[in-house]
Design a protein around this motif. Structure first.
Motif, PDB file in Angstrom:
ATOM      1  N   VAL A  90       0.856  -1.172   0.000  1.00 43.43           N
ATOM      2  CA  VAL A  90       0.000   0.000   0.000  1.00 43.43           C
ATOM      3  C   VAL A  90       0.898   1.229   0.000  1.00 43.43           C
ATOM      4  CG1 VAL A  90      -1.744   1.290   1.278  1.00 43.43           C
ATOM      5  CG2 VAL A  90      -1.834  -1.208   1.221  1.00 43.43           C
ATOM      6  N   GLN A  91       0.684   2.090  -0.977  1.00 46.58           N
ATOM      7  CA  GLN A  91       1.411   3.357  -1.044  1.00 46.58           C
ATOM      8  C   GLN A  91       0.373   4.473  -1.105  1.00 46.58           C
ATOM      9  OE1 GLN A  91       4.084   3.085  -4.376  1.00 46.58           O
ATOM     10  NE2 GLN A  91       5.642   2.066  -3.140  1.00 46.58           N
ATOM     11  N   GLY A  92       0.143   5.095   0.048  1.00 48.40           N
ATOM     12  CA  GLY A  92      -0.901   6.115   0.137  1.00 48.40           C
ATOM     13  C   GLY A  92      -2.256   5.465  -0.028  1.00 48.40           C
ATOM     14  N   SER A  93      -3.008   5.913  -1.006  1.00 49.65           N
ATOM     15  CA  SER A  93      -4.335   5.335  -1.240  1.00 49.65           C
ATOM     16  C   SER A  93      -4.308   4.312  -2.368  1.00 49.65           C
ATOM     17  CB  SER A  93      -5.317   6.457  -1.591  1.00 49.65           C
ATOM     18  OG  SER A  93      -4.903   7.090  -2.799  1.00 49.65           O
ATOM     19  N   ARG A  94      -3.111   3.949  -2.837  1.00 51.25           N
ATOM     20  CA  ARG A  94      -2.997   3.005  -3.958  1.00 51.25           C
ATOM     21  C   ARG A  94      -2.365   1.696  -3.512  1.00 51.25           C
ATOM     22  NH1 ARG A  94      -0.462   6.162  -8.897  1.00 51.25           N
ATOM     23  NH2 ARG A  94      -2.070   5.211 -10.148  1.00 51.25           N
ATOM     24  N   LEU A  95      -2.745   0.654  -4.190  1.00 51.36           N
ATOM     25  CA  LEU A  95      -2.151  -0.665  -3.972  1.00 51.36           C
ATOM     26  C   LEU A  95      -1.195  -0.924  -5.132  1.00 51.36           C
ATOM     27  CD1 LEU A  95      -2.174  -3.236  -2.229  1.00 51.36           C
ATOM     28  CD2 LEU A  95      -3.928  -4.119  -3.769  1.00 51.36           C
TER      29      LEU A  95
END
Length: 165
Positions: A90-95
């Motif tokens: 998970v990077q911020g709101s992205r997978l």
């Protein structure tokens, strides 16, 4: 003589022939005569480039690879000659997903056809996760002699296993 673990699924007559080659100390010379071509893929960067070239040729539309490395922790004894994994973070709101291929270090010194066979095998897992008919069709599309090379590789591993250390 101990069981031939890499050839366990093959017919008894074939295993007997291999045992005779081992007993006569002729398996190593037979393999050297048959698989003479060495490869120059010695480090992880070269392995990545080699794998990417095969991927571009046969699997251009498949997911990108983020890492291809030689891994000394892979246990040949546990039948792990190579692995393919998907790592999700998970990077911020992205997978973010990344694909990795790890090849056992025994292939650094193996003949070139065996390295190609194992890379083809792991690349085929990008499209087919199971060892089914479609998987092996893809392997033989990328390497027409795939099945013969797989048997040769099993003979090579048997030879390495039978050598006194």
């Amino acid at each position: 003589m101990p069981p031939l673990k890499y050839l366990a699924g093959y017919p008894a007559a074939l295993q007997h022939q291999v045992r005779e080659l081992i007993a006569a100390d002729r398996l190593g010379p037979w393999l050297q005569q048959r698989y003479v071509e060495p490869h120059q893929v010695r480090n992880d960067r070269q392995l990545y480039d080699y794998t990417q070239a095969l991927k571009e040729r046969y699997l251009r539309q498949s997911v990108p690879l983020s890492k291809v490395i030689y891994d000394s922790r892979l246990q040949v004894l546990k039948h792990a000659l190579g692995t393919h994994t998907t790592v999700s973070r998970v990077q911020g709101s992205r997978l973010k997903s990344s694909r990795e291929i790890r090849i056992a270090t025994v292939f650094r010194e193996a003949p070139a056809p065996f390295l190609k066979m194992i890379v083809v095998h792991e690349l085929a897992h990008l499209k087919e996760s199971d060892h089914n008919k479609a998987f092996y069709q893809l392997c033989t599309h990328m390497e027409p002699d795939y099945h013969q090379l797989e048997f040769g590789l099993r003979m090579y591993l048997t030879h390495l296993d039978a050598r006194p250390d």
